[in-house]
Design a protein around this motif. Structure first.
Motif, PDB file in Angstrom:
ATOM      1  N   UNK A  90       0.835  -1.207   0.000  1.00  0.00           N
ATOM      2  CA  UNK A  90       0.000   0.000   0.000  1.00  0.00           C
ATOM      3  C   UNK A  90       0.868   1.255   0.000  1.00  0.00           C
ATOM      4  N   UNK A  91       1.937   1.242   0.790  1.00  0.00           N
ATOM      5  CA  UNK A  91       2.824   2.406   0.839  1.00  0.00           C
ATOM      6  C   UNK A  91       3.512   2.627  -0.509  1.00  0.00           C
ATOM      7  N   UNK A  92       4.000   1.558  -1.106  1.00  0.00           N
ATOM      8  CA  UNK A  92       4.701   1.692  -2.386  1.00  0.00           C
ATOM      9  C   UNK A  92       3.757   2.100  -3.518  1.00  0.00           C
ATOM     10  N   UNK A  93       2.532   1.569  -3.500  1.00  0.00           N
ATOM     11  CA  UNK A  93       1.568   1.847  -4.572  1.00  0.00           C
ATOM     12  C   UNK A  93       0.701   3.066  -4.275  1.00  0.00           C
ATOM     13  N   UNK A  94       0.930   3.696  -3.119  1.00  0.00           N
ATOM     14  CA  UNK A  94       0.144   4.855  -2.695  1.00  0.00           C
ATOM     15  C   UNK A  94      -1.354   4.523  -2.652  1.00  0.00           C
ATOM     16  N   UNK A  95      -1.668   3.405  -1.981  1.00  0.00           N
ATOM     17  CA  UNK A  95      -3.044   2.934  -1.831  1.00  0.00           C
ATOM     18  C   UNK A  95      -3.402   2.878  -0.360  1.00  0.00           C
ATOM     19  N   UNK A  96      -4.670   2.822  -0.093  1.00  0.00           N
ATOM     20  CA  UNK A  96      -5.158   2.534   1.248  1.00  0.00           C
ATOM     21  C   UNK A  96      -5.152   1.012   1.375  1.00  0.00           C
ATOM     22  N   UNK A  97      -4.653   0.453   2.463  1.00  0.00           N
ATOM     23  CA  UNK A  97      -4.649  -1.010   2.612  1.00  0.00           C
ATOM     24  C   UNK A  97      -6.027  -1.653   2.398  1.00  0.00           C
ATOM     25  N   UNK A  98      -7.091  -0.932   2.687  1.00  0.00           N
ATOM     26  CA  UNK A  98      -8.424  -1.506   2.488  1.00  0.00           C
ATOM     27  C   UNK A  98      -8.753  -1.688   1.003  1.00  0.00           C
ATOM     28  N   UNK A  99      -7.994  -1.042   0.107  1.00  0.00           N
ATOM     29  CA  UNK A  99      -8.203  -1.234  -1.329  1.00  0.00           C
ATOM     30  C   UNK A  99      -7.967  -2.686  -1.732  1.00  0.00           C
ATOM     31  N   UNK A 100      -7.061  -3.368  -1.029  1.00  0.00           N
ATOM     32  CA  UNK A 100      -6.772  -4.761  -1.335  1.00  0.00           C
ATOM     33  C   UNK A 100      -8.000  -5.613  -1.030  1.00  0.00           C
TER      34      UNK A 100
END
Length: 135
Positions: free
Chosen positions: A108-118
């Motif tokens: 999430x940090x590397x892809x600039x995502x919120x972990x809940x996106x997974x």
């Protein structure tokens, strides 16, 4: 009155629920309406596939991560391309990610995502566990 009735059953996405929080009722109703729109569903599924492909690239980008993924899934290094074409493989990638909070956090940090996106991607793609088909 714009608030939906409270304390009575609401039908949401084929489920019957009794809800007493107006915000939750409105949110559930929006989800139910959204799931009936085929175009929005296709867009969310496309985004879910994109998240899974990003996650697979993240896993493959590090030898240690890739080795662990291959060991846990039982997919051999020469089989990964073939396995990736299977309909449930991408769900399996997101299931694998969801099983490790550290991995999700790093991705999430590397892809600039919120972990809940997974998790959202996993759910929209089907939410079932991918299992390697026989040898």
């Amino acid at each position: 009155d714009l608030d939906p009735p409270l304390g009575r059953d609401h039908h949401v996405g084929g489920l019957q629920v009794a809800v007493h929080d107006p915000g939750l009722v409105r949110g559930l109703e929006r989800i139910g309406q959204r799931d009936r729109d085929p175009e929005q569903l296709r867009q969310r599924q496309s985004l879910g596939r994109e998240r899974a492909i990003q996650a697979l690239a993240f896993i493959a980008g590090d030898g240690e991560r890739l080795g662990r993924f291959l060991a846990v899934t039982g997919v051999g290094p020469t089989e990964i391309r073939t396995a990736a074409r299977g309909p449930h493989f991408l769900i399996g990638v997101l299931d694998y990610m969801a099983s490790d909070e550290h991995l999700i956090g790093a991705f999430a940090a590397e892809a600039d995502l919120d972990p809940s996106d997974i998790e959202r991607g996993r759910v929209v793609l089907g939410g079932s566990t991918w299992e390697r088909e026989g040898p």
